[in-house]
Write an enzyme that holds these catalytic residues in place. Structure first.
Site, PDB file in Angstrom:
ATOM      1  N   ARG A   1       1.027  -1.122  -0.078  1.00  0.00           N
ATOM      2  CA  ARG A   1      -0.071   0.066   0.009  1.00  0.00           C
ATOM      3  C   ARG A   1       1.111   1.215   0.079  1.00  0.00           C
ATOM      4  NH1 ARG A   1      -0.538   4.907   2.384  1.00  0.00           N
ATOM      5  NH2 ARG A   1      -0.141   3.796   4.384  1.00  0.00           N
ATOM      6  N   ASP A   2       1.508   1.598   1.187  1.00  0.00           N
ATOM      7  CA  ASP A   2       2.386   2.748   1.353  1.00  0.00           C
ATOM      8  C   ASP A   2       3.281   2.875   0.344  1.00  0.00           C
ATOM      9  OD1 ASP A   2       3.069   5.004   2.306  1.00  0.00           O
ATOM     10  OD2 ASP A   2       3.511   4.150   4.098  1.00  0.00           O
TER      11      ASP A   2
ATOM     12  N   HIS B   1       4.674   3.562  12.768  1.00  0.00           N
ATOM     13  CA  HIS B   1       4.863   3.460  11.380  1.00  0.00           C
ATOM     14  C   HIS B   1       5.934   4.527  10.711  1.00  0.00           C
ATOM     15  CE1 HIS B   1       3.242   3.563   7.266  1.00  0.00           C
ATOM     16  NE2 HIS B   1       3.551   4.798   7.125  1.00  0.00           N
TER      17      HIS B   1
ATOM     18  N   HIS C   1       8.939   6.193   8.695  1.00  0.00           N
ATOM     19  CA  HIS C   1       9.753   6.458   7.454  1.00  0.00           C
ATOM     20  C   HIS C   1      11.157   6.614   7.678  1.00  0.00           C
ATOM     21  CE1 HIS C   1       6.551   6.453   4.322  1.00  0.00           C
ATOM     22  NE2 HIS C   1       5.725   6.170   5.388  1.00  0.00           N
TER      23      HIS C   1
ATOM     24  N   CYS D   1       6.111   9.988   0.378  1.00  0.00           N
ATOM     25  CA  CYS D   1       5.066  10.684   0.902  1.00  0.00           C
ATOM     26  C   CYS D   1       4.538  11.634  -0.107  1.00  0.00           C
ATOM     27  CB  CYS D   1       5.334  11.738   1.921  1.00  0.00           C
ATOM     28  SG  CYS D   1       4.198  12.672   2.486  1.00  0.00           S
TER      29      CYS D   1
ATOM     30  N   ASN E   1       9.118   3.839   3.783  1.00  0.00           N
ATOM     31  CA  ASN E   1       9.292   3.041   5.104  1.00  0.00           C
ATOM     32  C   ASN E   1      10.714   2.474   5.296  1.00  0.00           C
ATOM     33  OD1 ASN E   1       6.093   2.440   4.003  1.00  0.00           O
ATOM     34  ND2 ASN E   1       6.295   3.153   6.347  1.00  0.00           N
TER      35      ASN E   1
HETATM   36  N1  COA Z   1     -13.303   4.819  -2.988  1.00  0.00           N
HETATM   37  C1  COA Z   1     -13.661   5.299  -4.184  1.00  0.00           C
HETATM   38  N2  COA Z   1     -14.465   6.498  -4.438  1.00  0.00           N
HETATM   39  C2  COA Z   1     -14.645   7.346  -3.501  1.00  0.00           C
HETATM   40  C3  COA Z   1     -14.173   7.033  -2.218  1.00  0.00           C
HETATM   41  C4  COA Z   1     -13.439   5.989  -1.923  1.00  0.00           C
HETATM   42  N3  COA Z   1     -13.236   5.623  -0.622  1.00  0.00           N
HETATM   43  N4  COA Z   1     -14.607   8.018  -1.534  1.00  0.00           N
HETATM   44  C5  COA Z   1     -15.227   8.954  -2.316  1.00  0.00           C
HETATM   45  N5  COA Z   1     -15.234   8.559  -3.748  1.00  0.00           N
HETATM   46  C6  COA Z   1     -15.734   8.995  -4.692  1.00  0.00           C
HETATM   47  C7  COA Z   1     -17.248   9.512  -4.773  1.00  0.00           C
HETATM   48  O1  COA Z   1     -18.136   8.587  -4.608  1.00  0.00           O
HETATM   49  C8  COA Z   1     -17.569  10.457  -5.775  1.00  0.00           C
HETATM   50  O2  COA Z   1     -17.676  10.010  -7.130  1.00  0.00           O
HETATM   51  P1  COA Z   1     -18.500  10.422  -8.293  1.00  0.00           P
HETATM   52  O3  COA Z   1     -17.724  11.787  -8.496  1.00  0.00           O
HETATM   53  O4  COA Z   1     -18.583   9.663  -9.211  1.00  0.00           O
HETATM   54  O5  COA Z   1     -19.791  10.866  -7.534  1.00  0.00           O
HETATM   55  C9  COA Z   1     -15.928  11.016  -5.983  1.00  0.00           C
HETATM   56  O6  COA Z   1     -15.120  10.191  -5.330  1.00  0.00           O
HETATM   57  C10 COA Z   1     -15.913  12.502  -5.103  1.00  0.00           C
HETATM   58  O7  COA Z   1     -16.202  12.166  -3.768  1.00  0.00           O
HETATM   59  P2  COA Z   1     -15.949  13.273  -2.583  1.00  0.00           P
HETATM   60  O8  COA Z   1     -16.622  12.810  -1.179  1.00  0.00           O
HETATM   61  O9  COA Z   1     -16.212  14.701  -2.990  1.00  0.00           O
HETATM   62  O10 COA Z   1     -14.517  12.966  -2.432  1.00  0.00           O
HETATM   63  P3  COA Z   1     -13.208  13.886  -2.957  1.00  0.00           P
HETATM   64  O11 COA Z   1     -13.062  13.990  -4.077  1.00  0.00           O
HETATM   65  O12 COA Z   1     -13.055  15.075  -1.689  1.00  0.00           O
HETATM   66  O13 COA Z   1     -12.183  12.839  -2.301  1.00  0.00           O
HETATM   67  C11 COA Z   1     -11.113  11.051  -0.869  1.00  0.00           C
HETATM   68  C12 COA Z   1     -11.774  12.445  -0.948  1.00  0.00           C
HETATM   69  C13 COA Z   1     -10.810  10.942   0.603  1.00  0.00           C
HETATM   70  C14 COA Z   1     -11.962   9.909  -1.576  1.00  0.00           C
HETATM   71  C15 COA Z   1      -9.835  11.223  -1.631  1.00  0.00           C
HETATM   72  O14 COA Z   1      -9.056  12.396  -1.311  1.00  0.00           O
HETATM   73  C16 COA Z   1      -8.927  10.178  -1.508  1.00  0.00           C
HETATM   74  O15 COA Z   1      -9.046   9.006  -2.011  1.00  0.00           O
HETATM   75  N6  COA Z   1      -7.781  10.335  -0.581  1.00  0.00           N
HETATM   76  C17 COA Z   1      -6.897   9.389  -0.082  1.00  0.00           C
HETATM   77  C18 COA Z   1      -5.437   9.742  -0.447  1.00  0.00           C
HETATM   78  C19 COA Z   1      -4.534   8.722  -0.087  1.00  0.00           C
HETATM   79  O16 COA Z   1      -4.575   7.538  -0.591  1.00  0.00           O
HETATM   80  N7  COA Z   1      -3.409   9.183   0.657  1.00  0.00           N
HETATM   81  C20 COA Z   1      -2.379   8.296   1.194  1.00  0.00           C
HETATM   82  C21 COA Z   1      -2.901   7.452   2.097  1.00  0.00           C
HETATM   83  S1  COA Z   1      -2.848   8.185   3.493  1.00  0.00           S
HETATM   84 ZN    ZN Z   2       3.670   5.843   5.491  1.00  0.00          ZN
END
Ligand code: COA
Ligand code: ZN
Length: 310
Positions: free
Chosen positions: A14-15, A206, A208, A239, A248
Site C-alpha cells: 500500500r504505502d 509507522h 519513514h 510521501c 518506510n
Molecule cells: N473510494 C472510491 N471512490 C470514492 C471514495 C472511496 N473511498 N470516496 C469517495 N469516492 C468517490 C465519490 O463517490 C465521488 O464519486 P463521483 O464523482 O463518481 O460521484 C468522488 O469520489 C468524489 O467524492 P468526494 O466525497 O467529494 O471525495 P473527494 O473528491 O473529496 O475525495 C477522498 C476524498 C478521501 C476519496 C480522496 O481524497 C482520497 O481517496 N484520498 C486518499 C488519499 C490517499 O490515499 N493518501 C495516502 C494514504 S493516507
Molecule cells: Zn507511510
C-alpha cells in the site's frame, strides 16, 4: 522489560506501491503479496480503498484482495479514508480496516478533504459499519512526529485524536512518522505519553526513513514498550505530499535489526528479499534496503571469509 518478539507489519503493497507512477500489474502485486505472506509476515496492508482518481495505482484494490492467497494466520489489512472506502473494503473481505487521520489540519485536508474532527466523525461511522461485521478497525495517526506543511505537531493534538478514537472502540492505534521527521527521544516521549493516556491500547509505529533515523526510532519505540512495527519491502515509498520524503524502513532491515538482537520476528528474510528483487526488476532501479544490498552480519562474515580478509 522489553519483549522477546516483535511483529513486523508489511505495508509496502500500500504505502510503497501508491507512490509508483507506473501501474504495477495486478499479477505482480498478487505474486509479491503471496511471497510476503509465505515469508511469515502475519499482517500485511495489501491495498487501500481510496479514490482511484486520486491514486490510480489502487484502482485494482478489490481484485488484489480477491486474488491473493489467504493464509490462515495472516491478516490482510486495507487502508480506508472514509465510509465509502470502508464499505468497499468490507465487501472485498479485508480482515482488518485501517483509517488514517492526519494530526495536522492542513495535511489531513490535503489528504482527504476533511478537517480532523470530520475524520473523527467518519471514524465513528466506520466503527459502526465494521462493528456490525465484527471486523477490527485500527487508526493510524499521520504526521504524529511532524508535518511538512505545519512543522512540529503538538503532542497534545496527537493525544486528543488518540483519546477520541479510542472511545469509539478501535482495536489498535498506530503513530505514524509520515515524513521521517521524528527522532528517538521524541518517539520515546510520545509513545510513553500515549501509553499512559490509553493503558492497554495496542500500539504500533509507522516510521519513514527520510533522514536515516528509522531504525533508531524503531529501537526507541521498542524500548518504550511497542512491539509492532510497520515496514515496507525494499524500503519502497515516500510521501504523496512531501516530495523529499523516502519510504518506510525496509522490511528486511527491520526484521534484521530485531533478529540480530535476539528478538524473534518469525520472518524469513530470503523470501522478503525475493519479493524485493521482483519489485526492483519491475521498477528498474535499486531499492534502498541495506540488507538487500549488503546482507546480514553472518552473510557479511561469509563474504569476508571467501575474500580471504585477514
Ligand atoms: N473510494 C472510491 N471512490 C470514492 C471514495 C472511496 N473511498 N470516496 C469517495 N469516492 C468517490 C465519490 O463517490 C465521488 O464519486 P463521483 O464523482 O463518481 O460521484 C468522488 O469520489 C468524489 O467524492 P468526494 O466525497 O467529494 O471525495 P473527494 O473528491 O473529496 O475525495 C477522498 C476524498 C478521501 C476519496 C480522496 O481524497 C482520497 O481517496 N484520498 C486518499 C488519499 C490517499 O490515499 N493518501 C495516502 C494514504 S493516507
Ligand atoms: Zn507511510
Amino acid at each position: 522489560m522489553t519483549a522477546q518478539s516483535a511483529t513486523i507489519v508489511e505495508v509496502g503493497p500500500r504505502d510503497g506501491f501508491q507512490m509508483e507512477k507506473a501501474f504495477i500489474p495486478t499479477d505482480l502485486k498478487v505474486r509479491v503479496i503471496d511471497l510476503l505472506s509465505e515469508a511469515g509476515l502475519r499482517s500485511i496492508e495489501v491495498t487501500s480503498f481510496v479514490s482511484p482518481k486520486v491514486i490510480p495505482q489502487m484502482a485494482d484494490a478489490a481484485e488484489v484482495l480477491g486474488r491473493i492467497t489467504r493464509r490462515p494466520g495472516t491478516t490482510c489489512k486495507a487502508l480506508v479514508p472514509n465510509l465509502k472506502g470502508a464499505e468497499r473494503a468490507l465487501e472485498a473481505k479485508a480482515d482488518v480496516l485501517e483509517l488514517v487521520i492526519v494530526a495536522s489540519e492542513s495535511y489531513n485536508r490535503r489528504n482527504v478533504g476533511m478537517t480532523v474532527d470530520q475524520s473523527i466523525e467518519g471514524c465513528a461511522q466506520i466503527a459502526n459499519a465494521v462493528g456490525a461485521k465484527s471486523i477490527p478497525l485500527e487508526v493510524v495517526i499521520g504526521t504524529s512526529f511532524g508535518c511538512p506543511i505545519e512543522g512540529p505537531v503538538p503532542e497534545t493534538q496527537v493525544e486528543r485524536i488518540a483519546r477520541a478514537v479510542a472511545a469509539l472502540g478501535i482495536s489498535r492505534l498506530s503513530l505514524a512518522d509520515s515524513i521521517g521527521a521524528g527522532n528517538p527521544a521524541q518517539v520515546s516521549r510520545l509513545v510513553t505519553r500515549i501509553k499512559n493516556a490509553l493503558p492497554g491500547m495496542p500500539l504500533s509505529l509507522h516510521l519513514h526513513n527520510t533522514r536515516g533515523l528509522g531504525l533508531a526510532n524503531a529501537l526507541a519505540g521498542f524500548q518504550a514498550g511497542v512491539d509492532t512495527f510497520d515496514a515496507g519491502l525494499g524500503g519502497l515509498g515516500g510521501c504523496p505530499i512531501f516530495p523529499g520524503a523516502t519510504g518506510n524502513v525496509a522490511t528486511e532491515d527491520m526484521v534484521n535489526l530485531f533478529e540480530e538482537m535476539g528478538v524473534s520476528t518469525g520472518v524469513n528474510l530470503d523470501k522478503v528479499r525475493e519479493a524485493s528483487r521482483l519489485m526492483q526488476q519491475f521498477l528498474d532501479r535499486p531499492l534502498p534496503s541495506y540488507i538487500l544490498r549488503v546482507g546480514t552480519a553472518s552473510e557479511l562474515y561469509a563474504k569476508a571469509a571467501l575474500a580471504n580478509v585477514s
